[in-house]
Design an enzyme around this catalytic site. Structure first.
Site, short mmCIF file in Angstrom:
data_model
loop_
_atom_site.label_atom_id
_atom_site.label_comp_id
_atom_site.label_asym_id
_atom_site.label_seq_id
_atom_site.Cartn_x
_atom_site.Cartn_y
_atom_site.Cartn_z
N ALA A 228 -29.23 81.06 21.75
CA ALA A 228 -29.24 80.64 20.35
C ALA A 228 -29.62 79.17 20.24
CB ALA A 228 -27.88 80.89 19.72
N PRO A 229 -30.30 78.78 19.17
CA PRO A 229 -30.65 77.37 18.99
C PRO A 229 -29.38 76.51 18.87
CG PRO A 229 -31.86 78.79 17.45
CD PRO A 229 -30.81 79.64 18.10
N GLY A 230 -29.52 75.25 19.24
CA GLY A 230 -28.40 74.33 19.14
C GLY A 230 -27.91 73.86 20.49
N ILE A 231 -26.93 72.98 20.46
CA ILE A 231 -26.34 72.46 21.68
C ILE A 231 -25.45 73.52 22.32
CG2 ILE A 231 -24.83 70.66 22.63
CD1 ILE A 231 -25.67 68.91 20.24
N GLY B 229 -22.52 75.44 23.88
CA GLY B 229 -21.10 75.25 23.74
C GLY B 229 -20.40 75.10 25.08
N LYS C 16 -21.54 86.11 21.03
CA LYS C 16 -20.81 85.02 21.68
C LYS C 16 -19.94 85.57 22.80
CE LYS C 16 -19.32 81.88 18.66
NZ LYS C 16 -18.66 81.26 17.49
N ASP D 115 -16.22 84.96 9.78
CA ASP D 115 -15.56 86.12 10.35
C ASP D 115 -16.39 86.66 11.51
OD1 ASP D 115 -13.69 88.12 10.69
OD2 ASP D 115 -14.54 89.43 9.16
#
Length: 649
Positions: A344-347, A349, A365, A398
């Site tokens: 997924a895009p982004g930093i 986790g 996730k 949610d």
């Protein structure tokens, strides 16, 4: 007609059949749905009496109903039928008999999902196909409805053209008044005639704005209103639609209480986007009494057609059915797409590996084995469960929780496969051409706030930057009002929805606000203390210093100036302590799922109710069998409309 197949069960003193097992599973479901509906009847009583804390408790308790009933059914099957020892052929015949029992059932799709939940606890996943479970629905629900139907129909008897505008207006007022009072709430209206007038004005205004013409009732003019109220927190919502000249116009009317226990219509929502926000994945589930839930979902789809059925069932409190429909949608999408699962895009986790299918608007996730924080997988699951049962106030996403989800290996990008093998090997099982993820969470995909801000800055989109910072601070404040301290408030842990709302989605550090100890940083007494790189003062495990937030969150001067203009109070310990005091005093804050600007004006003293804290007990199960009778409502004054000129069905 269902023809039972005899069944030999060692130790049993009576003749048993596959039909007996199918009937036992269905009885477990019927008990579950009876309790589900009873919660809605209790919610109505709680709203009438102003016991809003009890409504929240009902929302939390009801989430556990399903799992408890599945466990009860499993225990019965094992004790009475030795279910774990039954052969493949027997389970196929049980499913066949179960389908026969669903003839005429009012909730067949839910009963099929309940069957799946029970059987999947008994059989190995190799049997998770349509021969043994309901991978596809067996009973159609498109034209299933209750008797009487799930919605009331109101036809205004519009006078002829010679009657004049006054009589037309009176006919509409009569219709709206009856639609309001037909719910029979055991509490008085603050001013029902004022609310009727406001609603008619709102209809005319909306019609004029959307059609560029005055409202003109046609011969087919009618109003459809779902028969039960939608309860959540301190509000009860009337959901319906107007039909005029063949067009459908949705509406939602929130009903609130004032401090004197009188009810009033707070606003009128007509836009599909406004109504869709009521059913947002970031809000708590509604409590609503539905005999035929499929009919309710079909009705809602005419109002908000872009909302998937899976999310509508979930927001109606039927999250297991939502999971079933989502999984079917997921399999359907896989068959009709070719793109690959990617990170997924982004930093990335610290505790979750997150991936997505670009053509599918969700993320997956997985809890990492190798985490960048000192926290356990059990703690992370516990935080996600807290979010599911808590009021999400439109600011926490949610999730659906799944086990043993298969992904086609040829659709998993090599970089993602390498990452999952490196950080979460215990969550994976590879079988021939399939990757099985043993445990994961699925939620709506959002654009990470940090990426949103970067893009807005790159395009010099000042309005977007203003909106993002405004929403970011409001998201934190809404969470605080709901007794949630998000912990890690970095931009990367928030997402921006399609409607432009900022939502929090990183839950491993969340705690109840009332469990925190908010402090001011002590003033340094010596130069050494002032220059120290580490705190020179003692810090407890729950200590929080709001003054430090700016150092971690507001490094960008442009964002800092915007933040300080609107949300400087978040850096003041007094803000946090005052919120704690209100929560401990039992105050339920008003967090509306619509803009403050659309609310009808309120006169002096006509403020919504503030609920003092009350001790709450979990819902006690009712006896097994059909839904219990409607509880008697508390004695109160009920508003009765005068005689009117209209028809209702």
């Amino acid at each position: 007609m269902v023809v039972p197949t005899p069944l030999a069960v060692p130790g049993s003193e009576r003749a048993l059949s596959t039909l007996d097992i199918a009937s036992a599973i269905l009885a477990g479901f019927d008990r579950h749905y009876g309790l589900f509906r009873k919660a809605a009847w209790r919610a109505k009583q709680c709203f009438e009496s102003g016991d809003f804390h009890r409504i929240r408790q009902l929302q939390r308790d009801r989430i556990d109903f399903y799992g408890l009933r599945v466990q009860e059914a499993l225990s019965r099957l094992e004790n009475e039928f030795q279910a774990g020892a039954l052969s493949d052929g027997v389970w196929q015949r049980i499913k066949r008999d179960y389908v026969g029992l669903l003839d005429g059932h009012r909730q067949p799709e839910l009963a099929e999902t309940f069957f799946n939940s029970v059987v999947c606890r008994i059989l190995h996943r190799d049997y998770f196909n349509n021969d043994f479970i309901f991978l596809r629905p067996a009973v159609a629900t498109e034209y299933l409805d209750s008797d009487p139907p799930c919605y009331r129909v109101y036809y205004p008897l519009i006078p002829g053209p010679e009657a004049g505008a006054a009589k037309v207006a009176q006919a509409l007022a009569d219709l709206v008044r009856r639609a309001l009072v037909d719910f029979g709430l055991a509490c008085p209206w603050e001013d029902v005639e004022r609310d009727v007038e406001r609603l008619i004005d709102a209809v005319r205004s909306h019609w004029r704005d959307s059609r560029q013409a005055a409202f003109d009732p046609h011969p087919d003019c009618q109003i459809h209103v779902l028969r039960s109220l939608f309860f959540r927190n301190k509000g009860a919502y009337i959901i319906g639609r107007m039909v005029n000249d063949g067009d459908i116009f949705p509406f939602a009317l929130p009903i609130l209480q004032n401090r004197r226990g009188q009810i009033f219509v707070d606003t009128a929502l007509f836009e599909p986007d406004q109504i869709e926000l009521l059913f947002s994945f970031a809000r708590a589930y509604f409590i609503v009494d539905m005999e035929v839930p499929s009919a309710w979902v079909q009705f809602l789809r005419t109002l908000i057609p872009n909302k998937p059925k899976s999310e509508l069932y979930t927001m109606l409190g039927l999250q297991k059915q939502g999971k079933t429909l989502f999984y079917r949608d997921y399999l359907h999408h896989l068959r009709h797409s070719t793109d690959a699962f990617v990170q997924a895009p982004g930093i990335e986790g610290l505790v979750m590996a997150v991936f997505t299918l670009p053509s599918f608007p969700y993320v997956f996730k997985v809890i990492k084995d190798k985490r960048g924080k000192d926290t356990s997988a059990e703690h992370i699951r516990d935080r996600y469960q807290l979010v599911k049962t808590h009021d999400r106030v439109g600011r926490m996403a949610d999730t659906w929780e799944y086990s043993d989800v298969p992904f086609p290996l040829d659709r998993v990008a090599p970089a993602l496969m390498a990452q999952l093998r490196a950080v979460a090997p215990s969550a994976l099982a590879e079988r021939e051409d399939v990757l099985i993820v043993r445990h994961l969470y699925i939620e709506r995909r959002m654009e990470p706030l940090n990426l949103y801000l970067q893009k807005a800055k790159a395009h010099d989109a000042q309005d977007q930057l203003d909106h993002a910072v405004h929403e970011y601070g409001n998201a934190i404040k809404d969470l605080v009002s709901a007794n949630i301290f998000p912990g890690d408030m970095l931009y990367k842990n928030f997402g921006v929805t399609r409607q432009g709302r900022v939502v929090f989605y990183d839950y491993d550090e969340i705690v109840y606000l009332t469990d925190c100890h908010f402090r001011r940083i002590p003033e340094a007494q010596t130069p050494e203390q002032e220059m120290a790189s580490e705190p020179w003062y003692p810090v407890g495990p729950n200590d929080v210093f709001p003054e430090e937030f700016g150092r971690f969150l507001l490094g960008d001067p442009g964002l800092r100036s915007r933040f300080m203009r609107e949300h400087a109070d978040l850096l003041d310990v007094a803000f946090w302590q005052s919120k704690q005091a209100r929560i401990r005093a039992g105050v339920l804050e008003d967090i509306f799922p619509y803009p403050e600007s659309v609310r009808f004006p309120r006169g002096p003293g006509a403020t919504p109710a503030v609920q003092p804290v009350q001790p709450v007990q979990p819902v006690q199960p009712a006896s097994a069998g059909s839904p219990p009778g409607l509880p008697v409502a508390p004695v109160a004054t009920v508003c009765v409309a005068p005689a009117v000129s209209f028809q209702v069905k």
